[in-house]
Design a protein around this motif. Structure first.
Motif, PDB file in Angstrom:
ATOM      1  N   PHE A   1      28.608  29.852 -32.870  1.00 24.63           N
ATOM      2  CA  PHE A   1      27.232  29.506 -33.233  1.00 24.63           C
ATOM      3  C   PHE A   1      27.030  28.001 -33.067  1.00 24.63           C
ATOM      4  O   PHE A   1      27.873  27.205 -33.485  1.00 24.63           O
ATOM      5  N   ASP A   2      25.912  27.636 -32.457  1.00 23.72           N
ATOM      6  CA  ASP A   2      25.591  26.219 -32.322  1.00 23.72           C
ATOM      7  C   ASP A   2      25.130  25.669 -33.667  1.00 23.72           C
ATOM      8  O   ASP A   2      24.295  26.271 -34.344  1.00 23.72           O
TER       9      ASP A   2
ATOM     10  N   HIS B   1      21.284  29.145 -36.954  1.00 29.33           N
ATOM     11  CA  HIS B   1      20.864  29.883 -38.140  1.00 29.33           C
ATOM     12  C   HIS B   1      19.451  29.514 -38.575  1.00 29.33           C
ATOM     13  O   HIS B   1      18.845  30.218 -39.389  1.00 29.33           O
ATOM     14  N   ASP B   2      18.929  28.397 -38.065  1.00 32.42           N
ATOM     15  CA  ASP B   2      17.559  27.992 -38.394  1.00 32.42           C
ATOM     16  C   ASP B   2      16.535  28.596 -37.449  1.00 32.42           C
ATOM     17  O   ASP B   2      15.327  28.442 -37.662  1.00 32.42           O
ATOM     18  N   ALA B   3      16.994  29.253 -36.375  1.00 29.94           N
ATOM     19  CA  ALA B   3      16.075  29.824 -35.390  1.00 29.94           C
ATOM     20  C   ALA B   3      15.346  31.015 -36.008  1.00 29.94           C
ATOM     21  O   ALA B   3      15.986  31.958 -36.469  1.00 29.94           O
ATOM     22  N   PRO B   4      14.005  31.000 -36.026  1.00 30.53           N
ATOM     23  CA  PRO B   4      13.262  32.097 -36.662  1.00 30.53           C
ATOM     24  C   PRO B   4      13.344  33.390 -35.847  1.00 30.53           C
ATOM     25  O   PRO B   4      13.652  33.373 -34.656  1.00 30.53           O
TER      26      PRO B   4
ATOM     27  N   ARG C   1      31.029  35.775 -42.092  1.00 33.40           N
ATOM     28  CA  ARG C   1      31.099  34.487 -42.791  1.00 33.40           C
ATOM     29  C   ARG C   1      29.982  33.541 -42.355  1.00 33.40           C
ATOM     30  O   ARG C   1      29.629  32.621 -43.095  1.00 33.40           O
ATOM     31  N   CYS C   2      29.422  33.777 -41.174  1.00 33.26           N
ATOM     32  CA  CYS C   2      28.354  32.889 -40.710  1.00 33.26           C
ATOM     33  C   CYS C   2      27.123  33.006 -41.595  1.00 33.26           C
ATOM     34  O   CYS C   2      26.289  32.100 -41.625  1.00 33.26           O
ATOM     35  N   ASP C   3      26.990  34.134 -42.336  1.00 32.45           N
ATOM     36  CA  ASP C   3      25.826  34.316 -43.199  1.00 32.45           C
ATOM     37  C   ASP C   3      25.811  33.360 -44.373  1.00 32.45           C
ATOM     38  O   ASP C   3      24.798  33.208 -45.042  1.00 32.45           O
ATOM     39  N   VAL C   4      26.983  32.757 -44.659  1.00 28.78           N
ATOM     40  CA  VAL C   4      27.053  31.816 -45.782  1.00 28.78           C
ATOM     41  C   VAL C   4      26.140  30.620 -45.526  1.00 28.78           C
ATOM     42  O   VAL C   4      25.464  30.105 -46.406  1.00 28.78           O
TER      43      VAL C   4
ATOM     44  N   LEU D   1      27.936  20.103 -32.616  1.00 21.77           N
ATOM     45  CA  LEU D   1      29.043  20.855 -33.201  1.00 21.77           C
ATOM     46  C   LEU D   1      28.862  22.355 -32.989  1.00 21.77           C
ATOM     47  O   LEU D   1      27.734  22.854 -32.947  1.00 21.77           O
ATOM     48  N   LYS D   2      29.997  23.045 -32.881  1.00 27.56           N
ATOM     49  CA  LYS D   2      29.982  24.498 -32.739  1.00 27.56           C
ATOM     50  C   LYS D   2      30.801  25.120 -33.867  1.00 27.56           C
ATOM     51  O   LYS D   2      31.883  24.646 -34.199  1.00 27.56           O
ATOM     52  N   GLU D   3      30.288  26.182 -34.429  1.00 25.24           N
ATOM     53  CA  GLU D   3      30.899  26.897 -35.556  1.00 25.24           C
ATOM     54  C   GLU D   3      31.508  28.186 -35.009  1.00 25.24           C
ATOM     55  O   GLU D   3      30.834  28.955 -34.319  1.00 25.24           O
ATOM     56  N   VAL D   4      32.790  28.441 -35.303  1.00 25.88           N
ATOM     57  CA  VAL D   4      33.504  29.578 -34.723  1.00 25.88           C
ATOM     58  C   VAL D   4      34.182  30.392 -35.826  1.00 25.88           C
ATOM     59  O   VAL D   4      34.712  29.833 -36.787  1.00 25.88           O
ATOM     60  N   TYR D   5      34.153  31.720 -35.661  1.00 24.99           N
ATOM     61  CA  TYR D   5      34.848  32.635 -36.564  1.00 24.99           C
ATOM     62  C   TYR D   5      35.521  33.725 -35.737  1.00 24.99           C
ATOM     63  O   TYR D   5      35.021  34.097 -34.673  1.00 24.99           O
TER      64      TYR D   5
END
Length: 874
Positions: A599-600, A644-647, A626-629, A615-619
């Protein structure tokens, strides 16, 4: 979303992993051939183990605190006629919790319930045994209940006498629920204002189906109560569903404890339950749907869902030898599908025998297996008994054949090993990839464990296991442990692919580790969440670059240079349980075996970096939830929104394109124009991040001058467009650009904008983690923008008017100029467009002009008056 999860990058990674598994499977078959030639087979050994009565793994054959026993809808309305004295329990007979009222009795028998399941009473004794055993072993116990108000939407209200035609059955007769469907259904059925509005019922209604049932499980009635002879241990949680008059439910997964508000789903997740034993009524209705929901939650985990066949009966059930049902019956079909979905089924009525069925072939030590078997404790979640290899001449020959076959199958792996030989020689000395880890909330955990007098558990249990998880796969990925600072590790790798593979594996190992029970739920960083978090939450940051100096000190490699401080900055920014990648690590290699999601996280100003970092977030894919946190990253400043801010859903999209970019590049040079594009991007970025705008930048800095933004509401997008055009006229542009445009009324690079609202499909671009959008509204926004000229914002008049009428609070004075009615390519009919601006000066830059093209043709000139002003609310 298939386009998100079935993306090219994800498919490529899965294809690589599948190819490796296929090669290993072929090699395994070759080895089994050798075993067969030596006179023994896996099947023979397994049969011998079963015949010997070998004991299973201790944790498997006993219920424990990580197990849940769930009894579903063991209620009077689902029971068949049965003896009032509880003799139907046989040897399991207990004292009744309550007595049936006189109107529920027919002689010495309790009457059939409103929705009786044939022989449903036979499960009560089985449920009692499992609940009693679970209580003795500290398992989580749950008893669920269908719990309706007197006037419930699912109850039949069209008369008891049914009517049947060629294509439908309607009405309620006796004790059977009738499916209302087909064109011959009386109109009053579908005109009912009291129909159920839950998701399943609404879908049925839209498909011209409607289910109605006789009134049942009405709160306060004997039918709603549990069977009088069901023994519910103290401490068991009672969950109820369908208590709202307008919603029905066919699953107990979201049933709630009325005292605490917690659902079954929350209990299973929060308490990290590993095995769920489910029983109750009816197999092919509520039990089935509850089991499906549990299996979906457990997907990609080691957790188990176990259907206790002796403790269920179905509406459509016939006795048979397929887990106590005929395989052709409705219940038999459900049981077959349960296995296909990943559930386990046990048939024995005795609990110990049932657990023996479940745990056949599991082990803790070799003595748990037959003499010809050994315990392979590398299997998860329990060790597995496997045949011992036999030495003989034939076996030796077979082994040679197997090795030759393995060489052919694994030739690619051998080549990879050869290519990686430089990594085995030692740590990198010039370009280095660094991973820094840290435990979230470790100081608080140490302090709290000390207060609880459990410091030894923290030191010798928790921290020891943490260190083992981090070191276990380090060698596999050619990692070099540089130092341990407190509980933080710093590890060096030769490649980003190796570093990320190690980090993904560590997160999986931490999740699956057997943490001491006393370490759970002590602090916020140790709270258990089923399928998401277990044990310590370790954040990991990955960064790469050249070191200034590499020296050996006391036998250890020591690096010097900014890359060390930058790695710490990346690691400190992350959240527990996640992996954060710096901009320098991108793009990622396709040769990462462990499936992951990316996720960007947008651009950030960070300590130790001169320039902003994307930054990039990886799971690991198994832990994608966990990205829902969506925890806030600890950086100096967030400069752009994250994925995660994209509507989603009904949104407003706006295109912002530079006008005449090619001509500018020819006139003043590419370098000057790129400086101007940087000013434009930074100006739009600052406006975008204003709280009242809060949109999403789909593309970031684009050298072609074409940007796309998405907003959750029309008003936010409108404010962005108006303020952005105003700020562009106030921006500080490069001198050469300003000189060239001196004769133009427009200051700086001219940008045209066009906006449109409507439903759009949001997807995630796998290799970048950015959000992108597809749908008709995106095409319409592009067509609306194509009419605009430089420094102008164009809108659809009817959309603008609707937005101004519905929500104009906080809007400034807006000048609205009609441009005319246009035929837009690919859009039916004609569309009236307007330009909007904050001031007469800004409106004059657009000048009510428009651009015609193949995409947009004027159909009707603008009517008078051409200008109107929307006044700000006072």
């Amino acid at each position: 979303d298939a386009r998100v999860d079935g993306s090219s990058d994800g498919e490529r990674r899965r294809s690589i992993a599948m190819a490796r598994r296929r090669r290993r499977a072929v090699a395994a078959r070759a080895l089994l051939l050798g075993t067969a030639l030596a006179g023994a087979t896996v099947g023979d050994a397994a049969r011998e183990a079963g015949a010997s009565g070998a004991r299973g793994a201790e944790a498997c054959v006993n219920l424990g605190a990580r197990d849940a026993v769930v009894a579903v809808c063991v209620q009077n309305d689902f029971m068949d006629e049965r003896a009032g004295d509880g003799s139907y329990l046989g040897d399991r007979r207990r004292e009744a919790r309550s007595r049936a009222p006189a109107n529920a009795m027919r002689g010495d028998k309790m009457k059939r319930g409103a929705l009786a399941v044939l022989n449903g009473q036979e499960i009560v004794g089985v449920a009692n045994d499992w609940l009693e055993r679970g209580a003795a072993r500290g398992s989580r116990l749950m008893v669920t209940m269908d719990w309706h108000p007197a006037e419930h939407c699912s109850f039949c209200r069209f008369g008891k006498k049914g009517k049947q035609t060629l294509d439908c059955v309607w009405g309620c007769e006796g004790t059977q629920g009738m499916c209302v469907t087909g064109s011959s259904v009386p109109q009053e059925v579908f005109d009912s204002s009291n129909r159920c509005v839950d998701e399943i019922s609404t879908h049925d209604y839209q498909q011209s189906r409607y289910f109605q049932w006789p009134p049942h499980c009405v709160e306060g009635t004997f039918g709603a109560e549990l069977d009088p002879f069901l023994q519910v241990p103290k401490g068991a949680t009672t969950l109820k569903t369908s208590s709202a008059s307008d919603k029905d439910s066919y699953s107990m997964f979201h049933a709630v404890d009325v005292d605490t508000g917690r659902s079954m789903e929350a209990i299973l997740k929060d308490e990290n339950i590993e095995r769920v034993f489910i029983m109750g009524l009816a197999t092919d209705m509520v039990v089935k749907n509850t089991l499906w929901d549990i299996l979906e939650m457990q997907n990609n985990t080691d957790a188990q869902a176990v259907l206790v066949a002796a403790g269920v009966r179905g509406v459509f059930d016939e006795p048979g030898d397929y887990y106590l049902s005929s395989p052709k019956s409705g219940s038999g079909v459900v049981k077959a599908e349960a296995i296909a979905r990943g559930a386990s089924i046990v048939a024995s009525t005795d609990i110990d025998d049932a657990l023996g069925e479940l745990c056949a072939g599991t082990c803790d030590v070799d003595s748990d297996c037959d003499n010809e078997m050994f315990c392979d404790d590398s299997e998860k979640p329990y060790g597995r008994c496997k045949p011992r290899p036999k030495n003989s001449g034939v076996a030796t020959a077979a082994t040679i054949i197997a090795l030759l076959g393995a060489f052919i199958v694994f030739r690619k792996d051998i080549i990879e090993s050869y290519n990686n030989r430089h990594k085995a020689r030692g740590a990198p000395t010039d370009f280095v990839v660094l991973v820094e880890t840290d435990i979230e909330g470790s100081s608080e955990l140490w302090e709290r464990m000390g207060e609880l007098d459990k410091a030894d558990i923290m030191k010798n249990g928790v921290m020891k296991l943490h260190d083992e998880c981090l070191r276990r796969s380090m060698k596999k990925y050619f990692g070099y442990e540089l130092l341990v600072r407190g509980d933080a590790f710093l590890v060096a790798f030769h490649s980003v692919a190796d570093a990320l593979s190690w980090a993904l594996q560590v997160q999986l190992d931490l999740m699956n580790a057997a943490w001491p029970e006393d370490s759970h739920n002590v602090t916020a960083g140790t709270m258990q969440e089923f399928g998401r978090y277990n044990g310590l939450r370790v954040r990991m940051g990955i960064h790469c670059g050249k070191v200034d100096k590499c020296i050996k000190h006391q036998g250890k490699i020591v690096y010097e240079g900014a890359v060390l401080q930058q790695t710490t900055s990346v690691a400190d920014a992350g959240v527990g349980g996640g992996i954060l990648l710096s901009q320098a690590t991108l793009p990622l290699s396709a040769n990462i075996e462990i499936p992951y999601v990316l996720f960007d996280q947008g651009l950030h100003q960070m300590n130790a970096f001169d320039k902003p970092q994307r930054l990039k977030e990886v799971y690991p894919e198994e832990l994608a939830s966990r990205c829902d946190v969506r925890a806030k990253l600890d950086t100096v400043e967030r400069l752009t929104p994250s994925f995660h801010d994209a509507p989603e859903g009904d949104v407003t999209m706006i295109y912002a394109h530079v006008v005449g970019l090619a001509e500018l590049q020819k006139a003043i040079g590419i370098k000057v124009v790129e400086e101007g594009l940087s000013v434009m991007f930074e100006t739009l970025r600052k406006v975008l991040m204003r709280p009242h705008c809060g949109g999403y930048d789909c593309r970031g800095y684009e050298r072609n001058g074409e940007n796309m933004y998405v907003f959750s509401s029309y008003k936010r997008c409108l404010l962005f467009a108006l303020e952005a055009q105003a700020e562009l006229q106030r921006a500080e542009w490069p001198d050469e650009l300003s000189s060239y445009l001196e004769s133009s009324a427009i200051r700086g690079i001219p940008v045209r904008m066009g906006m449109h609202s409507g439903p759009l499909k949001r997807i995630r671009i796998p290799g970048e983690g950015l959000a992108d959008y597809y749908g008709e509204s995106a095409n319409r926004a592009a067509r609306v923008m194509s009419v605009a000229v430089g420094a102008q914002v164009t809108c659809v008049e009817v959309e603008l008017d609707r937005a101004l009428q519905s929500d104009s609070e906080g809007l400034p004075d807006i000048l609205i100029d009609r441009l005319g009615t246009f035929r837009l390519k690919g859009i039916p009919g004609s569309t009236a467009l307007v330009q909007v601006a904050l001031t007469p000066e800004l409106a004059g830059l657009g000048g009510s002009r428009y651009k015609e093209s193949k995409k947009a043709q004027l159909a009707l000139e603008a009517s008078s008056p051409k200008r109107r002003v929307h006044k700000a609310a006072q």
